[in-house]
Write a protein that holds these residues in place. Structure first.
Motif, short mmCIF file in Angstrom:
data_model
loop_
_atom_site.label_atom_id
_atom_site.label_comp_id
_atom_site.label_asym_id
_atom_site.label_seq_id
_atom_site.Cartn_x
_atom_site.Cartn_y
_atom_site.Cartn_z
N ARG A 1 0.83 -1.21 0.00
CA ARG A 1 0.00 0.00 0.00
C ARG A 1 0.86 1.26 0.00
O ARG A 1 0.54 2.25 -0.63
CB ARG A 1 -0.94 -0.02 1.21
N PHE A 2 1.99 1.26 0.73
CA PHE A 2 2.83 2.45 0.86
C PHE A 2 4.12 2.38 0.03
O PHE A 2 4.99 3.24 0.19
CB PHE A 2 3.16 2.70 2.34
N ALA A 3 4.22 1.42 -0.87
CA ALA A 3 5.44 1.29 -1.69
C ALA A 3 5.68 2.54 -2.53
O ALA A 3 6.81 3.04 -2.61
CB ALA A 3 5.36 0.05 -2.58
N ALA A 4 4.65 3.08 -3.15
CA ALA A 4 4.80 4.29 -3.97
C ALA A 4 5.14 5.50 -3.09
O ALA A 4 5.89 6.39 -3.51
CB ALA A 4 3.54 4.56 -4.77
N THR A 5 4.61 5.54 -1.88
CA THR A 5 4.92 6.62 -0.94
C THR A 5 6.40 6.58 -0.58
O THR A 5 7.10 7.60 -0.64
CB THR A 5 4.06 6.51 0.32
N VAL A 6 6.88 5.42 -0.20
CA VAL A 6 8.29 5.26 0.17
C VAL A 6 9.18 5.59 -1.03
O VAL A 6 10.21 6.27 -0.89
CB VAL A 6 8.56 3.85 0.73
#
Length: 166
Positions: free
Chosen positions: A144-149
């Motif tokens: 879910r947060f891969a693009a955020t990281v």
């Protein structure tokens, strides 16, 4: 002849007139023991503000047009790092679990060159088990947060978050 009183002084008098004391004391005239140490108060406030900023960051990420990152999120991350330079990183337990489990917590502090505690494998397993039904696990939050990281880890964002970019 009556004199009017305004702000603790009779009319025509000023704070410079030391012959009269105001009705209420100045901050520097309050006995030291009567007030907490200002540095302690500032540190406590900065820690509370920093924890609140993590919740704001979570909301900013969720509201981002691309669902991953935004200027608002970058500005909040920068403020988190500024606070961490004053009082250290926010403890894991005061941060929305999805940001910890999703890797955002460590990515922000890494971008800001702030050493942050890493949960050991036992702590991760316990936290995942506790949060599985309500907030998700690492297995569900990392994707879910891969693009955020990934956004946080770009050179431009790392510079901005760390305070190097203007």
């Amino acid at each position: 002849m009556s004199s009017e009183v305004s702000g603790g002084f009779e009319s025509g008098e000023s704070r410079a007139d030391t012959s009269k004391k105001p009705d209420t004391p100045y901050i520097d005239s309050v006995p030291e023991a009567a007030t907490p140490h200002p540095t302690d108060q500032l540190s406590e406030w900065a820690r509370e503000e920093q924890a609140d900023l993590w919740h704001d960051l979570n909301e900013a990420i969720n509201r981002a047009v691309n669902g991953a990152w935004s200027m608002q999120a970058a500005n909040i991350a920068r403020r988190i790092i500024a606070a961490a330079r004053l009082v250290g990183p926010t403890p894991h337990g005061e941060i929305p679990w999805p940001l910890v489990a999703g890797g955002v917590y460590h990515a922000i502090y890494d971008a800001g060159n702030i050493p942050a505690d890493v949960l050991d494998e036992t702590e991760w397993r316990q936290s995942d088990a506790l949060m599985a039904d309500s907030a998700g696990t690492r297995a569900t939050k990392r994707p879910r947060f891969a693009a955020t990281v990934a956004s946080i880890n770009t050179e431009r964002e790392r510079k901005w978050i760390s305070g190097e970019g203007e």
